[in-house]
Design a protein around this motif. Structure first.
Motif, PDB file in Angstrom:
ATOM      1  N   ALA A   8       0.841  -1.195   0.000  1.00  0.00           N
ATOM      2  CA  ALA A   8       0.000   0.000   0.000  1.00  0.00           C
ATOM      3  C   ALA A   8       0.881   1.251   0.000  1.00  0.00           C
ATOM      4  N   ILE A   9       1.958   1.214   0.756  1.00  0.00           N
ATOM      5  CA  ILE A   9       2.886   2.348   0.801  1.00  0.00           C
ATOM      6  C   ILE A   9       3.549   2.554  -0.561  1.00  0.00           C
ATOM      7  N   LEU A  10       3.971   1.460  -1.194  1.00  0.00           N
ATOM      8  CA  LEU A  10       4.612   1.578  -2.510  1.00  0.00           C
ATOM      9  C   LEU A  10       3.636   2.150  -3.539  1.00  0.00           C
ATOM     10  N   LEU A  11       2.388   1.709  -3.475  1.00  0.00           N
ATOM     11  CA  LEU A  11       1.383   2.265  -4.381  1.00  0.00           C
ATOM     12  C   LEU A  11       1.202   3.753  -4.115  1.00  0.00           C
ATOM     13  N   SER A  12       1.167   4.124  -2.835  1.00  0.00           N
ATOM     14  CA  SER A  12       1.023   5.528  -2.473  1.00  0.00           C
ATOM     15  C   SER A  12       2.169   6.361  -3.059  1.00  0.00           C
ATOM     16  N   LYS A  13       3.361   5.823  -2.998  1.00  0.00           N
ATOM     17  CA  LYS A  13       4.523   6.538  -3.562  1.00  0.00           C
ATOM     18  C   LYS A  13       4.401   6.620  -5.083  1.00  0.00           C
ATOM     19  N   ASP A  14       4.002   5.512  -5.729  1.00  0.00           N
ATOM     20  CA  ASP A  14       3.832   5.501  -7.188  1.00  0.00           C
ATOM     21  C   ASP A  14       2.831   6.544  -7.647  1.00  0.00           C
ATOM     22  N   GLU A  15       1.788   6.739  -6.843  1.00  0.00           N
ATOM     23  CA  GLU A  15       0.725   7.682  -7.209  1.00  0.00           C
ATOM     24  C   GLU A  15       1.109   9.126  -6.904  1.00  0.00           C
ATOM     25  N   GLY A  16       2.236   9.327  -6.257  1.00  0.00           N
ATOM     26  CA  GLY A  16       2.639  10.685  -5.897  1.00  0.00           C
ATOM     27  C   GLY A  16       2.146  11.108  -4.519  1.00  0.00           C
ATOM     28  N   ARG A  65      -0.568   4.518 -21.641  1.00  0.00           N
ATOM     29  CA  ARG A  65      -0.680   5.154 -22.945  1.00  0.00           C
ATOM     30  C   ARG A  65      -0.743   6.653 -22.758  1.00  0.00           C
ATOM     31  N   THR A  66      -0.398   7.349 -23.817  1.00  0.00           N
ATOM     32  CA  THR A  66      -0.325   8.809 -23.746  1.00  0.00           C
ATOM     33  C   THR A  66      -1.449   9.408 -24.557  1.00  0.00           C
ATOM     34  N   MET A  67      -2.071  10.474 -24.032  1.00  0.00           N
ATOM     35  CA  MET A  67      -3.033  11.198 -24.842  1.00  0.00           C
ATOM     36  C   MET A  67      -2.791  12.698 -24.685  1.00  0.00           C
ATOM     37  N   THR A  68      -3.224  13.476 -25.666  1.00  0.00           N
ATOM     38  CA  THR A  68      -3.091  14.928 -25.625  1.00  0.00           C
ATOM     39  C   THR A  68      -4.426  15.508 -25.169  1.00  0.00           C
ATOM     40  N   LEU A  69      -4.380  16.421 -24.223  1.00  0.00           N
ATOM     41  CA  LEU A  69      -5.594  17.066 -23.732  1.00  0.00           C
ATOM     42  C   LEU A  69      -5.680  18.475 -24.284  1.00  0.00           C
ATOM     43  N   GLU A 119      -9.118  26.084 -17.591  1.00  0.00           N
ATOM     44  CA  GLU A 119      -8.998  24.678 -17.185  1.00  0.00           C
ATOM     45  C   GLU A 119      -7.558  24.338 -16.869  1.00  0.00           C
ATOM     46  N   MET A 120      -6.651  24.855 -17.677  1.00  0.00           N
ATOM     47  CA  MET A 120      -5.227  24.592 -17.444  1.00  0.00           C
ATOM     48  C   MET A 120      -4.804  25.217 -16.128  1.00  0.00           C
ATOM     49  N   LYS A 121      -5.302  26.409 -15.864  1.00  0.00           N
ATOM     50  CA  LYS A 121      -4.981  27.078 -14.592  1.00  0.00           C
ATOM     51  C   LYS A 121      -5.528  26.259 -13.419  1.00  0.00           C
ATOM     52  N   ALA A 122      -6.732  25.706 -13.604  1.00  0.00           N
ATOM     53  CA  ALA A 122      -7.333  24.889 -12.543  1.00  0.00           C
ATOM     54  C   ALA A 122      -6.456  23.660 -12.279  1.00  0.00           C
ATOM     55  N   VAL A 123      -5.964  23.054 -13.344  1.00  0.00           N
ATOM     56  CA  VAL A 123      -5.081  21.889 -13.184  1.00  0.00           C
ATOM     57  C   VAL A 123      -3.825  22.301 -12.424  1.00  0.00           C
ATOM     58  N   GLU A 124      -3.252  23.433 -12.842  1.00  0.00           N
ATOM     59  CA  GLU A 124      -2.005  23.888 -12.190  1.00  0.00           C
ATOM     60  C   GLU A 124      -2.251  24.248 -10.724  1.00  0.00           C
ATOM     61  N   LEU A 182       0.908  17.473  -6.413  1.00  0.00           N
ATOM     62  CA  LEU A 182       0.832  16.339  -7.339  1.00  0.00           C
ATOM     63  C   LEU A 182       1.238  16.809  -8.730  1.00  0.00           C
ATOM     64  N   SER A 183       1.653  15.870  -9.570  1.00  0.00           N
ATOM     65  CA  SER A 183       1.946  16.197 -10.962  1.00  0.00           C
ATOM     66  C   SER A 183       0.623  16.394 -11.714  1.00  0.00           C
ATOM     67  N   LYS A 184       0.714  16.961 -12.910  1.00  0.00           N
ATOM     68  CA  LYS A 184      -0.511  17.158 -13.727  1.00  0.00           C
ATOM     69  C   LYS A 184      -1.129  15.799 -14.047  1.00  0.00           C
ATOM     70  N   THR A 185      -0.290  14.819 -14.360  1.00  0.00           N
ATOM     71  CA  THR A 185      -0.806  13.487 -14.651  1.00  0.00           C
ATOM     72  C   THR A 185      -1.551  12.923 -13.450  1.00  0.00           C
ATOM     73  N   ALA A 186      -0.975  13.077 -12.266  1.00  0.00           N
ATOM     74  CA  ALA A 186      -1.611  12.546 -11.048  1.00  0.00           C
ATOM     75  C   ALA A 186      -2.947  13.231 -10.798  1.00  0.00           C
ATOM     76  N   VAL A 187      -3.007  14.536 -11.027  1.00  0.00           N
ATOM     77  CA  VAL A 187      -4.261  15.269 -10.828  1.00  0.00           C
ATOM     78  C   VAL A 187      -5.336  14.778 -11.793  1.00  0.00           C
ATOM     79  N   ILE A 188      -4.985  14.625 -13.045  1.00  0.00           N
ATOM     80  CA  ILE A 188      -5.967  14.171 -14.042  1.00  0.00           C
ATOM     81  C   ILE A 188      -6.415  12.747 -13.735  1.00  0.00           C
ATOM     82  N   ARG A 189      -5.487  11.901 -13.304  1.00  0.00           N
ATOM     83  CA  ARG A 189      -5.855  10.520 -12.960  1.00  0.00           C
ATOM     84  C   ARG A 189      -6.799  10.506 -11.765  1.00  0.00           C
TER      85      ARG A 189
END
Lengths: 206, 70
Positions: A148-156, B4-8, B14-19, B27-34
């Protein structure tokens, strides 16, 4: 489906035994739950009743998790990830976590993303309970917490995790270095525990 | 797990909201979108199961249903 190698401690020989963490709870694991865990759980409850009558700290043990229903309910659900721990051709532990629905509660990390452990269970023969003097394997719970910790790290999320503990497991989570936040009336009055990034790094380094 | 990669295509707002979310959540932008995708799917799945979606004020315990039009 990813598989990672790990080790468990054999309760009988104290030797390290190779194990695998699978990022799924599939047909194999559910078969083991039905064919092996459930009968062992029934036998363990009967032993508990004989050896410690009226022991209320194990009352929740009398209502084991239905892993088949749980696995079915999270099919295709992105926020849910499941794990199983396999050793000597048998499922030794299972866990389902949530990566989106919960936030951290500790003031130092309030409202930050965190991995929440929905369910975590070691096979009945691996649990430290009265009437089960020698566990088949030790380290199942710690290994799953580590995942669970490793997943947490992977997710940021930097290793942050949280969970509500059944009464019989509170001391275990404290021994893992988790912070106890007290009983939660919104969740069956179970005690809520959380791990910070620092605690997570400490846990993994041990 | 393969990725996989996609372009948004996002508006400036919206970009400002993400930032902003990236900064607030560390979090990174990818993490936020996920996370946004997971929450969106979670809401949809639970609504399909018959659950209702509420916000509850922690201090007053007032509940406000989030009306999702089908």
């Amino acid at each position: 489906m990813s598989i990672s190698k790990t080790w468990l401690l054999c309760g009988r020989t104290s030797a390290l035994v190779e194990a695998e963490v699978h990022a799924e709870i599939g047909e194999r694991q559910l078969h083991d739950w039905s064919a092996a865990w459930r009968p062992a759980h029934v036998a363990a409850i009967e032993r508990l009743r004989r050896t410690t009558p009226g022991n209320s700290s194990h009352v929740l043990e009398e209502h084991p998790a239905d892993w088949k229903s749980k696995a079915a309910s999270i099919e295709g659900w992105l926020a849910k990830t499941s794990f199983s721990l396999m050793c000597q051709d048998m499922t030794q532990g299972m866990m389902i976590v949530d990566s989106a629905s919960r936030r951290a509660r500790l003031p130092s990390q309030h409202n930050k993303e965190s991995i929440y452990i929905d369910y975590i269970e070691a096979a009945p023969w691996n649990r430290r309970v009265p009437g089960n003097p020698q566990r088949r394997f030790q380290g199942v719970g710690r290994t799953l917490l580590g995942q669970a910790i490793l997943l947490s790290k992977d997710e940021g999320f930097e290793g942050r995790i949280g969970l509500h503990s059944v009464p019989g497991a509170e001391r275990f989570y404290e021994s893992c270095g988790m912070t106890r936040l007290g009983h939660d009336p919104k969740t069956l009055n179970l005690c809520y525990f959380e791990m910070t990034a620092q605690q997570a790094n400490q846990f993994i380094s041990e | 797990m393969s990725k996989r990669t996609m372009t948004l295509n996002l508006t400036d707002a919206e970009m400002k909201a993400v930032e902003d979310l990236c900064n607030r959540k560390d979090l990174s932008k990818t993490a936020v979108i996920r996370q946004a995708l997971r929450l969106y799917q979670t809401v949809e799945l639970r609504l399909e199961r018959g659950d209702k979606f509420y916000f509850e004020n922690e201090s007053t315990h007032d509940k406000a249903e989030v009306m999702m039009l089908s």
